[in-house]
Design a protein around this motif. Structure first.
Motif, short mmCIF file in Angstrom:
data_model
loop_
_atom_site.label_atom_id
_atom_site.label_comp_id
_atom_site.label_asym_id
_atom_site.label_seq_id
_atom_site.Cartn_x
_atom_site.Cartn_y
_atom_site.Cartn_z
N HIS A 55 42.96 47.76 48.41
CA HIS A 55 41.50 47.84 48.56
C HIS A 55 40.97 49.17 48.03
CE1 HIS A 55 37.50 47.53 50.36
NE2 HIS A 55 37.71 48.75 50.83
N ILE A 56 41.60 50.26 48.43
CA ILE A 56 41.15 51.59 48.00
C ILE A 56 41.29 51.74 46.49
CG2 ILE A 56 41.66 54.07 48.11
CD1 ILE A 56 42.42 53.57 51.10
N PHE A 57 42.46 51.38 45.96
CA PHE A 57 42.70 51.51 44.52
C PHE A 57 41.69 50.67 43.73
CE2 PHE A 57 44.68 49.76 40.67
CZ PHE A 57 44.83 50.94 39.95
N LEU A 58 41.51 49.42 44.14
CA LEU A 58 40.59 48.54 43.39
C LEU A 58 39.13 48.92 43.60
CD1 LEU A 58 42.46 45.14 43.76
CD2 LEU A 58 42.27 46.59 41.71
N ILE A 98 38.00 40.89 41.07
CA ILE A 98 38.36 42.19 41.66
C ILE A 98 37.29 42.61 42.66
CG2 ILE A 98 38.75 44.65 41.18
CD1 ILE A 98 39.91 43.76 38.44
N TRP A 99 36.02 42.47 42.28
CA TRP A 99 34.94 42.85 43.19
C TRP A 99 34.96 41.98 44.44
CZ3 TRP A 99 29.14 43.20 41.31
CH2 TRP A 99 28.40 43.96 42.22
N LEU A 100 35.21 40.70 44.28
CA LEU A 100 35.29 39.80 45.43
C LEU A 100 36.45 40.21 46.34
CD1 LEU A 100 34.06 37.31 46.81
CD2 LEU A 100 35.64 35.90 45.44
N TYR A 101 37.60 40.54 45.75
CA TYR A 101 38.74 41.00 46.54
C TYR A 101 38.40 42.27 47.31
CZ TYR A 101 43.21 42.85 47.97
OH TYR A 101 44.24 43.36 48.74
N ILE A 106 34.34 50.32 40.03
CA ILE A 106 33.12 51.05 39.66
C ILE A 106 32.81 50.91 38.17
CG2 ILE A 106 31.98 53.30 39.56
CD1 ILE A 106 33.57 54.03 42.15
N PRO A 107 33.71 51.32 37.27
CA PRO A 107 33.37 51.16 35.85
C PRO A 107 33.28 49.70 35.43
CG PRO A 107 35.62 51.94 36.08
CD PRO A 107 35.01 51.99 37.44
N LEU A 108 34.07 48.83 36.04
CA LEU A 108 34.02 47.42 35.67
C LEU A 108 32.65 46.81 35.96
CD1 LEU A 108 37.52 46.12 36.86
CD2 LEU A 108 36.76 46.57 34.51
N VAL A 109 32.13 47.06 37.16
CA VAL A 109 30.81 46.54 37.53
C VAL A 109 29.74 47.13 36.62
CG1 VAL A 109 29.00 46.59 39.31
CG2 VAL A 109 31.34 45.97 39.92
#
Length: 177
Positions: free
Chosen positions: A120-123, A156-159, A128-131
């Motif tokens: 969770h922390i890593f993703l 990834i955001w959903l996870y 941030i840059p992906l969104v």
């Protein structure tokens, strides 16, 4: 260089700066404790609820775009970004007024908890840059690139949103009241 490329270049520079500064500031603020301030113990269930709402809205936004409701999709995604910023502010405020809570589970559940927490922390840093990049492509009306990036960003955001709720539910019994 055409104006479109200049705008994209400026936005990419901003995305890079934000993607570096936000995690660095969060890490720095974790070392700051505000003395003589009441612990904001009411915040964890609120920011967990914000994560749950974000996950729900992400799914609705996916449904909206798959059903040709572009404006609804855009509004929902903008709302999700706003909710993520609100989550971050609350999360920082809580941790500046309270010590971190230790997970008290034992055995296999402890490993499960830490796997979910670390991923969770890593993703949450990776997202941030992906969104921002995915949102930028839509803003610039480069929908081909937007769709390509969204296929990576969305899960990834959903996870991150769902795992934030799971982490909260797993650590809830160990919060100091």
């Amino acid at each position: 260089m055409d104006p479109y490329s200049k705008k994209e270049k400026k936005l990419n520079t901003l995305i890079t700066v934000v993607s570096i500064v936000v995690p660095a500031v969060v890490a720095l603020l974790f070392t700051v404790k505000i003395p003589n301030v009441e612990r904001l113990g009411f915040l964890p269930p609120l920011y967990a609820s914000i994560n749950a709402l974000t996950a729900f809205l992400l799914i609705i936004a996916l449904w909206a775009i798959l059903n040709g409701k572009r404006r609804l999709h855009q509004n929902l995604m903008t709302t999700c970004i706003g909710l993520s910023v609100l989550f971050l502010v609350m999360y920082i405020a809580y941790h500046m007024t309270a010590d971190s809570t230790s997970f008290g589970g034992e055995g296999i559940i402890r490993y499960v908890y830490f796997f979910i927490l670390v991923s969770h922390i890593f993703l949450s840093i990776v997202i941030i840059p992906l969104v921002l990049k995915t949102y930028t492509f839509a803003y610039l009306k480069n929908f081909k690139s937007h769709r390509k990036w969204a296929k990576i960003t969305f899960p990834i955001w959903l996870y991150v949103a769902i795992s934030g709720v799971v982490v909260y539910l797993m650590i809830f019994p160990y919060y100091v009241t």
